[in-house]
Scaffold this motif. Structure first.
Motif, PDB file in Angstrom:
ATOM      1  N   TYR A   4       0.832  -1.210   0.000  1.00 43.30           N
ATOM      2  CA  TYR A   4       0.000   0.000   0.000  1.00 43.30           C
ATOM      3  C   TYR A   4       0.867   1.260   0.000  1.00 43.30           C
ATOM      4  O   TYR A   4       0.575   2.235  -0.699  1.00 43.30           O
ATOM      5  N   ILE A   5       1.935   1.246   0.796  1.00 45.29           N
ATOM      6  CA  ILE A   5       2.826   2.407   0.868  1.00 45.29           C
ATOM      7  C   ILE A   5       3.446   2.687  -0.505  1.00 45.29           C
ATOM      8  O   ILE A   5       3.554   3.843  -0.938  1.00 45.29           O
ATOM      9  N   PHE A   6       3.834   1.618  -1.198  1.00 48.03           N
ATOM     10  CA  PHE A   6       4.430   1.777  -2.527  1.00 48.03           C
ATOM     11  C   PHE A   6       3.426   2.422  -3.481  1.00 48.03           C
ATOM     12  O   PHE A   6       3.766   3.328  -4.254  1.00 48.03           O
ATOM     13  N   TYR A   7       2.172   1.965  -3.405  1.00 49.05           N
ATOM     14  CA  TYR A   7       1.119   2.507  -4.276  1.00 49.05           C
ATOM     15  C   TYR A   7       0.862   3.979  -3.949  1.00 49.05           C
ATOM     16  O   TYR A   7       0.785   4.831  -4.860  1.00 49.05           O
ATOM     17  N   ALA A   8       0.729   4.306  -2.655  1.00 46.04           N
ATOM     18  CA  ALA A   8       0.471   5.689  -2.261  1.00 46.04           C
ATOM     19  C   ALA A   8       1.633   6.602  -2.640  1.00 46.04           C
ATOM     20  O   ALA A   8       1.428   7.767  -3.021  1.00 46.04           O
ATOM     21  N   ALA A   9       2.859   6.082  -2.566  1.00 44.71           N
ATOM     22  CA  ALA A   9       4.030   6.891  -2.932  1.00 44.71           C
ATOM     23  C   ALA A   9       4.026   7.208  -4.423  1.00 44.71           C
ATOM     24  O   ALA A   9       4.425   8.305  -4.837  1.00 44.71           O
ATOM     25  N   LEU A  10       3.588   6.257  -5.239  1.00 44.33           N
ATOM     26  CA  LEU A  10       3.498   6.508  -6.681  1.00 44.33           C
ATOM     27  C   LEU A  10       2.501   7.630  -6.975  1.00 44.33           C
ATOM     28  O   LEU A  10       2.748   8.501  -7.833  1.00 44.33           O
ATOM     29  N   LEU A  11       1.378   7.622  -6.258  1.00 51.35           N
ATOM     30  CA  LEU A  11       0.390   8.689  -6.446  1.00 51.35           C
ATOM     31  C   LEU A  11       0.966  10.037  -6.019  1.00 51.35           C
ATOM     32  O   LEU A  11       0.756  11.061  -6.694  1.00 51.35           O
ATOM     33  N   ALA A  12       1.685  10.047  -4.883  1.00 46.87           N
ATOM     34  CA  ALA A  12       2.289  11.289  -4.403  1.00 46.87           C
ATOM     35  C   ALA A  12       3.377  11.784  -5.357  1.00 46.87           C
ATOM     36  O   ALA A  12       3.587  12.991  -5.510  1.00 46.87           O
ATOM     37  N   LEU A  13       4.056  10.842  -5.997  1.00 47.24           N
ATOM     38  CA  LEU A  13       5.089  11.227  -6.968  1.00 47.24           C
ATOM     39  C   LEU A  13       4.453  11.858  -8.198  1.00 47.24           C
ATOM     40  O   LEU A  13       5.024  12.771  -8.811  1.00 47.24           O
ATOM     41  N   TRP A  14       3.272  11.372  -8.531  1.00 48.80           N
ATOM     42  CA  TRP A  14       2.546  11.908  -9.707  1.00 48.80           C
ATOM     43  C   TRP A  14       1.987  13.297  -9.419  1.00 48.80           C
ATOM     44  O   TRP A  14       2.006  14.179 -10.271  1.00 48.80           O
ATOM     45  N   GLU A  15       1.512  13.508  -8.181  1.00 47.31           N
ATOM     46  CA  GLU A  15       0.949  14.799  -7.796  1.00 47.31           C
ATOM     47  C   GLU A  15       1.557  15.243  -6.459  1.00 47.31           C
ATOM     48  O   GLU A  15       0.957  15.037  -5.395  1.00 47.31           O
ATOM     49  N   PRO A  16       2.774  15.794  -6.469  1.00 47.54           N
ATOM     50  CA  PRO A  16       3.421  16.226  -5.222  1.00 47.54           C
ATOM     51  C   PRO A  16       2.601  17.315  -4.514  1.00 47.54           C
ATOM     52  O   PRO A  16       1.919  18.109  -5.164  1.00 47.54           O
ATOM     53  N   HIS A  17       2.645  17.318  -3.180  1.00 48.66           N
ATOM     54  CA  HIS A  17       1.947  18.348  -2.430  1.00 48.66           C
ATOM     55  C   HIS A  17       2.905  18.938  -1.391  1.00 48.66           C
ATOM     56  O   HIS A  17       3.929  18.340  -1.051  1.00 48.66           O
TER      57      HIS A  17
END
Length: 342
Positions: A93-106
């Protein structure tokens, strides 16, 4: 009532895990950082895993019963596997969430406070993990060792999170936050797989090479002349207990009482070496004339061949289910009834 030592260590791990998860989620609320959230989510597993380890240690300490003739020690390996499975799921799950954060940094807020809080939790985890691993190895508890190693892993993850927040604070580049979370996800998955592998190894009774070598070395060092040969040696771990069985070749003319005394000596020798509960079953085999070549018994009344060479017991030959025999160059003649004692 005073709790057993292993139970107290497991309870300490559970209490520490609960407190540190609260601190990490507070740090996430302050920073809104993906890597801090990753660290906090991974730490939730510490609570579940520590609770299961506590329960497994309680079960492992129960005495044998009719349904569990070898005791309940295997539950500790199940605890390690359960913890590893949770780590695998969290890492995915962490890997998946990190990919999303990499796509849309906040934006990450107040990284300095995040670093201070996370560093404090990492230091506590390192100290607690060291205590658990040391206690687990001293008391032969896979559950405590697994729990302590998980806290080591959590501390490493937290230090990486601190480094990522430091880079964000210095460079104002939010990608460091997502990249660190991505790396932590992969790191956590690999270590979760290793824990599951170690659990399966224990549950499937995979050979514990170091323990077998220790048993063989002890028998070789203290071997007695009547212990002509040792073979088919097997070792099983049941939590903190050891179950060992082997075949020992002894002079066939020994009485049942004498054979029993030698078997008792072997069991006592091994139990003293390990200092933990050891259940040992020794099957006594009668010698044959082929054993004369490497038999140390000097006053043997039925010897047919002179002593030629000692066969050194090693891991390679003691584990085999066959007697060790030197090549017999001449066939032995049968014993008379008088020699056999008939």
């Amino acid at each position: 009532m005073k709790l057993p030592l292993k139970t107290r260590y497991a309870l300490l791990s559970l209490v520490v895990s609960v407190v540190l998860v609260g601190v990490k989620f507070y740090a996430w609320a302050l920073t809104d950082s993906q890597v801090v959230l990753t660290d906090a989510l991974e730490s939730i597993i510490n609570i579940v895993a520590s609770a299961f380890a506590l329960y497994s240690i309680y079960l492992a300490g129960l005495p044998k019963d009719e349904n569990h003739p070898y005791g309940h020690g295997k539950i500790e390996y199940l605890s390690v596997g359960f913890e590893g499975g949770l780590i695998l799921m969290a890492g995915g799950y962490i890997f998946y969430a990190a990919l999303l954060a990499l796509w849309e940094p906040h934006t990450v807020a107040r990284p300095d406070w995040g670093i201070v809080l996370l560093a404090a939790t990492a230091i506590v985890n390192l100290g607690t993990g060291w205590l658990l691993v040391r206690a687990g190895r001293q008391h032969h508890s896979p559950a405590l060792v697994g729990d302590g190693q998980h806290l080591y892993l959590d501390a490493v993850s937290t230090f990486v999170s601190c480094a990522a927040l430091g880079l964000v604070m210095l460079t104002d580049n939010m990608l460091y936050d997502a990249l660190a979370a991505l790396g932590l996800g992969a790191f956590i998955v690999v270590n979760g797989f290793r824990m599951v592998r170690r659990s399966v190894s224990g549950l499937m009774d995979e050979a514990d090479v170091s323990t077998v070598q220790q048993v063989v070395a002890e028998l070789q060092e203290h071997r007695e002349p009547a212990w002509i040969d040792v073979h088919n040696l097997r070792v099983q771990r049941h939590g903190a207990n050891l179950h060992i069985d082997c075949h020992v070749t002894m002079p066939y003319y020994l009485s049942l009482e004498q054979t029993h005394e030698h078997v008792h000596d072997i069991e006592a020798l091994v139990a003293q070496e390990f200092g933990i509960p050891v259940e040992m079953f020794v099957h006594a085999d009668p010698c044959t004339f082929a054993a004369c070549w490497h038999c140390h018994v000097t006053d043997c009344p039925v010897r047919r061949h002179p002593f030629t060479q000692e066969i050194t017991w090693t891991l390679a030959n003691v584990a085999k289910n066959e007697r060790h025999q030197l090549e017999v160059t001449s066939p032995p003649s049968p014993l008379s009834e008088k020699e056999r004692g008939d």
